[in-house]
Write a protein that holds these residues in place. Structure first.
Motif, PDB file in Angstrom:
ATOM      1  N   GLY A 265       0.805  -1.214   0.000  1.00 27.86           N
ATOM      2  CA  GLY A 265       0.000   0.000   0.000  1.00 27.86           C
ATOM      3  C   GLY A 265       0.836   1.261   0.000  1.00 27.86           C
ATOM      4  N   ILE A 266       0.144   2.377  -0.097  1.00 27.78           N
ATOM      5  CA  ILE A 266       0.786   3.683  -0.196  1.00 27.78           C
ATOM      6  C   ILE A 266       0.659   4.486   1.088  1.00 27.78           C
ATOM      7  CG2 ILE A 266       0.727   5.900  -1.404  1.00 27.78           C
ATOM      8  CD1 ILE A 266       1.873   3.666  -3.108  1.00 27.78           C
ATOM      9  N   GLY A 267      -0.541   4.618   1.606  1.00 29.76           N
ATOM     10  CA  GLY A 267      -0.780   5.450   2.778  1.00 29.76           C
ATOM     11  C   GLY A 267      -0.709   4.670   4.083  1.00 29.76           C
ATOM     12  N   THR A 268      -1.242   5.285   5.124  1.00 30.27           N
ATOM     13  CA  THR A 268      -1.272   4.661   6.450  1.00 30.27           C
ATOM     14  C   THR A 268      -2.684   4.789   7.016  1.00 30.27           C
ATOM     15  OG1 THR A 268      -0.629   6.737   7.545  1.00 30.27           O
ATOM     16  CG2 THR A 268       1.149   5.219   6.921  1.00 30.27           C
ATOM     17  N   THR A 269      -2.967   3.962   8.008  1.00 29.59           N
ATOM     18  CA  THR A 269      -4.239   4.061   8.712  1.00 29.59           C
ATOM     19  C   THR A 269      -4.016   3.754  10.186  1.00 29.59           C
ATOM     20  OG1 THR A 269      -6.572   3.383   8.668  1.00 29.59           O
ATOM     21  CG2 THR A 269      -4.918   1.658   8.330  1.00 29.59           C
ATOM     22  N   ARG A 270      -4.867   4.278  11.012  1.00 27.70           N
ATOM     23  CA  ARG A 270      -4.779   4.150  12.471  1.00 27.70           C
ATOM     24  C   ARG A 270      -3.574   4.908  13.020  1.00 27.70           C
ATOM     25  NH1 ARG A 270      -6.791  -1.993  14.140  1.00 27.70           N
ATOM     26  NH2 ARG A 270      -8.745  -1.913  12.936  1.00 27.70           N
ATOM     27  N   LEU A 271      -2.375   4.457  12.703  1.00 25.35           N
ATOM     28  CA  LEU A 271      -1.168   5.173  13.111  1.00 25.35           C
ATOM     29  C   LEU A 271      -0.469   5.727  11.869  1.00 25.35           C
ATOM     30  CD1 LEU A 271       0.328   2.735  15.784  1.00 25.35           C
ATOM     31  CD2 LEU A 271      -0.895   4.874  16.205  1.00 25.35           C
ATOM     32  N   PRO A 272      -0.083   7.010  11.873  1.00 25.50           N
ATOM     33  CA  PRO A 272       0.522   7.624  10.681  1.00 25.50           C
ATOM     34  C   PRO A 272       2.013   7.339  10.573  1.00 25.50           C
ATOM     35  CG  PRO A 272       0.311   9.273  12.386  1.00 25.50           C
ATOM     36  CD  PRO A 272      -0.278   7.989  12.959  1.00 25.50           C
ATOM     37  N   VAL A 273       2.413   6.085  10.761  1.00 29.40           N
ATOM     38  CA  VAL A 273       3.830   5.734  10.751  1.00 29.40           C
ATOM     39  C   VAL A 273       4.061   4.493   9.896  1.00 29.40           C
ATOM     40  CG1 VAL A 273       4.268   6.726  13.029  1.00 29.40           C
ATOM     41  CG2 VAL A 273       3.624   4.325  12.843  1.00 29.40           C
ATOM     42  N   ARG A 274       5.285   4.409   9.371  1.00 29.85           N
ATOM     43  CA  ARG A 274       5.770   3.206   8.709  1.00 29.85           C
ATOM     44  C   ARG A 274       7.210   2.986   9.152  1.00 29.85           C
ATOM     45  NH1 ARG A 274       3.508   0.579   4.230  1.00 29.85           N
ATOM     46  NH2 ARG A 274       1.526   1.452   3.505  1.00 29.85           N
ATOM     47  N   PHE A 275       7.527   1.705   9.398  1.00 32.77           N
ATOM     48  CA  PHE A 275       8.885   1.366   9.813  1.00 32.77           C
ATOM     49  C   PHE A 275       9.235   0.000   9.238  1.00 32.77           C
ATOM     50  CE2 PHE A 275      12.159   0.009  12.949  1.00 32.77           C
ATOM     51  CZ  PHE A 275      13.048   1.044  12.741  1.00 32.77           C
ATOM     52  N   PHE A 276      10.243  -0.037   8.376  1.00 33.03           N
ATOM     53  CA  PHE A 276      10.617  -1.244   7.636  1.00 33.03           C
ATOM     54  C   PHE A 276       9.456  -1.771   6.794  1.00 33.03           C
ATOM     55  CE2 PHE A 276      14.141  -1.279  10.601  1.00 33.03           C
ATOM     56  CZ  PHE A 276      15.195  -1.747   9.825  1.00 33.03           C
ATOM     57  N   SER A 277       8.623  -0.866   6.317  1.00 30.12           N
ATOM     58  CA  SER A 277       7.480  -1.243   5.474  1.00 30.12           C
ATOM     59  C   SER A 277       7.153  -0.079   4.545  1.00 30.12           C
ATOM     60  CB  SER A 277       6.276  -1.605   6.345  1.00 30.12           C
ATOM     61  OG  SER A 277       5.204  -2.061   5.557  1.00 30.12           O
ATOM     62  N   GLN A 278       8.043   0.191   3.610  1.00 31.24           N
ATOM     63  CA  GLN A 278       7.904   1.347   2.732  1.00 31.24           C
ATOM     64  C   GLN A 278       6.652   1.266   1.864  1.00 31.24           C
ATOM     65  OE1 GLN A 278      11.254   2.399   0.293  1.00 31.24           O
ATOM     66  NE2 GLN A 278      12.738   2.105   1.929  1.00 31.24           N
ATOM     67  N   PRO A 279       6.056   2.415   1.520  1.00 29.60           N
ATOM     68  CA  PRO A 279       4.982   2.433   0.521  1.00 29.60           C
ATOM     69  C   PRO A 279       5.461   1.791  -0.774  1.00 29.60           C
ATOM     70  CG  PRO A 279       5.165   4.554   1.616  1.00 29.60           C
ATOM     71  CD  PRO A 279       6.337   3.743   2.071  1.00 29.60           C
ATOM     72  N   GLU A 280       4.526   1.155  -1.473  1.00 30.63           N
ATOM     73  CA  GLU A 280       4.940   0.311  -2.596  1.00 30.63           C
ATOM     74  C   GLU A 280       4.095   0.504  -3.844  1.00 30.63           C
ATOM     75  OE1 GLU A 280       5.575  -4.444  -3.568  1.00 30.63           O
ATOM     76  OE2 GLU A 280       4.374  -3.842  -1.832  1.00 30.63           O
ATOM     77  N   LEU A 281       4.786   0.477  -4.967  1.00 25.80           N
ATOM     78  CA  LEU A 281       4.182   0.390  -6.282  1.00 25.80           C
ATOM     79  C   LEU A 281       4.650  -0.919  -6.901  1.00 25.80           C
ATOM     80  CD1 LEU A 281       2.438   2.260  -8.114  1.00 25.80           C
ATOM     81  CD2 LEU A 281       4.579   3.015  -9.171  1.00 25.80           C
ATOM     82  N   SER A 282       3.714  -1.740  -7.393  1.00 26.66           N
ATOM     83  CA  SER A 282       4.060  -3.057  -7.936  1.00 26.66           C
ATOM     84  C   SER A 282       3.894  -3.059  -9.446  1.00 26.66           C
ATOM     85  CB  SER A 282       3.169  -4.149  -7.331  1.00 26.66           C
ATOM     86  OG  SER A 282       3.169  -4.077  -5.921  1.00 26.66           O
ATOM     87  N   VAL A 283       4.910  -3.559 -10.136  1.00 29.28           N
ATOM     88  CA  VAL A 283       4.894  -3.612 -11.595  1.00 29.28           C
ATOM     89  C   VAL A 283       5.114  -5.062 -12.023  1.00 29.28           C
ATOM     90  CG1 VAL A 283       5.895  -2.727 -13.730  1.00 29.28           C
ATOM     91  CG2 VAL A 283       5.874  -1.294 -11.665  1.00 29.28           C
ATOM     92  N   PHE A 284       4.166  -5.604 -12.813  1.00 25.74           N
ATOM     93  CA  PHE A 284       4.221  -7.006 -13.225  1.00 25.74           C
ATOM     94  C   PHE A 284       4.322  -7.092 -14.750  1.00 25.74           C
ATOM     95  CE2 PHE A 284       1.693  -6.497  -9.425  1.00 25.74           C
ATOM     96  CZ  PHE A 284       2.289  -7.387  -8.546  1.00 25.74           C
ATOM     97  N   THR A 285       5.314  -7.823 -15.213  1.00 25.52           N
ATOM     98  CA  THR A 285       5.449  -8.086 -16.636  1.00 25.52           C
ATOM     99  C   THR A 285       5.124  -9.556 -16.895  1.00 25.52           C
ATOM    100  OG1 THR A 285       7.170  -6.393 -16.866  1.00 25.52           O
ATOM    101  CG2 THR A 285       7.006  -8.034 -18.632  1.00 25.52           C
ATOM    102  N   LEU A 286       4.168  -9.802 -17.757  1.00 28.81           N
ATOM    103  CA  LEU A 286       3.722 -11.163 -18.043  1.00 28.81           C
ATOM    104  C   LEU A 286       4.622 -11.792 -19.095  1.00 28.81           C
ATOM    105  CD1 LEU A 286      -0.162 -10.699 -18.172  1.00 28.81           C
ATOM    106  CD2 LEU A 286       1.320 -11.066 -16.199  1.00 28.81           C
ATOM    107  N   ARG A 287       4.985 -13.062 -18.869  1.00 31.43           N
ATOM    108  CA  ARG A 287       5.800 -13.809 -19.799  1.00 31.43           C
ATOM    109  C   ARG A 287       5.198 -15.177 -20.066  1.00 31.43           C
ATOM    110  NH1 ARG A 287       8.618 -10.254 -22.622  1.00 31.43           N
ATOM    111  NH2 ARG A 287       9.864  -8.859 -21.276  1.00 31.43           N
ATOM    112  N   SER A 288       5.279 -15.613 -21.311  1.00 30.07           N
ATOM    113  CA  SER A 288       4.720 -16.901 -21.695  1.00 30.07           C
ATOM    114  C   SER A 288       5.702 -18.030 -21.397  1.00 30.07           C
ATOM    115  CB  SER A 288       4.382 -16.894 -23.189  1.00 30.07           C
ATOM    116  OG  SER A 288       3.923 -18.165 -23.585  1.00 30.07           O
ATOM    117  N   LEU A 289       5.173 -19.160 -20.926  1.00 32.09           N
ATOM    118  CA  LEU A 289       5.985 -20.351 -20.695  1.00 32.09           C
ATOM    119  C   LEU A 289       5.937 -21.306 -21.885  1.00 32.09           C
ATOM    120  CD1 LEU A 289       5.369 -21.316 -16.950  1.00 32.09           C
ATOM    121  CD2 LEU A 289       7.509 -20.587 -17.996  1.00 32.09           C
ATOM    122  N   LYS A 290       5.194 -20.936 -22.896  1.00 37.87           N
ATOM    123  CA  LYS A 290       5.020 -21.826 -24.062  1.00 37.87           C
ATOM    124  C   LYS A 290       6.277 -21.818 -24.921  1.00 37.87           C
ATOM    125  CE  LYS A 290       0.030 -21.144 -24.102  1.00 37.87           C
ATOM    126  NZ  LYS A 290      -1.142 -20.617 -24.819  1.00 37.87           N
TER     127      LYS A 290
END
Length: 290
Positions: A265-290
């Protein structure tokens, strides 16, 4: 002699206490003001026999859990949009929890112009998270995303056509904590041989969906725990995010070889802190196994 030893011990105790206090202040400052503003862009290759030659190299960008509010601003969202567009995605997916509390959030009309800037060749898709269903209800979320050219998948699927009649499916389920999920409806008429991408907010649902043809499930909700000790798992993750807390998993005993990715995730909830859990953007490239 004893008096001198006692004085040394007291001095050391004072120095230790001061150092401990300084370290605590620095750690709090870092977790409150620095790490929540970082962005970890993670790249993954997803190999599958369901990926056709036409789909090979297809790029999906996932973002999740922005929790817009007092601790995540519109200017930060603007920066995130720019980072997403820099990835040149074929598809953009949002896996829930846009606003932390939509009943209290006053800047909802300013979200749409920012999200509308997101560009993807084959469109933008979103699902409901528990915070999107709670607060002011689904109305705010659906209006904001729909006006920003997102397609919201609520127990529904969308077939995307590629060249030469090749296709793949995107399936979205309603939130499992506060919504009314219905996988039977969502997977109705899905082509089992085509690549199937499932969007569902809570990751632990993966083990309930073994009978459905899923190649990749993308989820959020956990925030990676937000706070972790070094070399240790998250101290706490919310319900339905206790087994799968972050990262990539292989799900056993599924109808198809299935992978699950849990975005921090990007933001926070309940507590406005992050520690050893950086906000994240995930990028997936699909590849064929054929």
């Amino acid at each position: 002699m004893k008096y001198n030893i006692l004085r040394k011990l007291i001095r050391r105790l004072i120095v230790f206490t001061i150092l401990l206090l300084i370290c605590s202040i620095l750690l709090f400052y870092y977790s409150r003001n620095i790490e929540p503003k970082l962005l970890d862009v993670n790249q993954f290759v997803i190999e599958s026999k369901s990926v056709s030659n036409e789909l090979d190299g297809f790029k999906i960008v996932q973002f999740s859990d922005t929790h817009l509010g007092s601790d995540y601003s519109l200017s930060q969202l603007q920066g995130l949009v720019e980072n997403i567009n820099d990835q040149n995605p074929d598809l953009i997916v949002f896996t829930g929890d846009l606003i932390d509390n939509s009943a209290l959030y006053k800047e909802r009309n300013e979200i749409t112009p920012i999200l509308k800037q997101l560009k993807a060749t084959y469109g933008k898709y979103g699902i409901y998270g528990n915070h999107d269903v709670g607060g002011a209800g689904k109305t705010v979320y659906s209006q904001v995303l729909t006006n920003a050219d997102f397609t919201i998948l609520e127990n529904a699927s969308k077939t995307i056509q590629l060249e030469d009649n090749h296709e793949f499916s995107i399936i979205g389920l309603d939130d499992y904590l506060l919504g009314k999920p219905n996988p039977t409806n969502a997977f109705y008429k899905i082509n089992k041989n085509a690549f199937s991408l499932l969007l569902v907010h809570e990751p632990d649902i993966a083990n309930r969906l073994n009978e459905y043809p899923i190649d990749l499930q993308l989820s959020g909700h956990s925030h990676g725990g937000q706070v972790k000790l070094p070399f240790h798992k998250a101290i706490y993750t919310p319900p339905l995010a206790t087994k799968y807390t972050e990262g990539l998993y292989d799900i056993q005993k599924s109808l198809k070889p299935m992978k699950l990715y849990v975005n921090r995730g990007i933001g926070t909830t309940r507590l406005p802190v992050r520690f050893f859990s950086q906000p994240e953007l995930s990028v997936f490239t699909l590849r064929s196994l054929k």
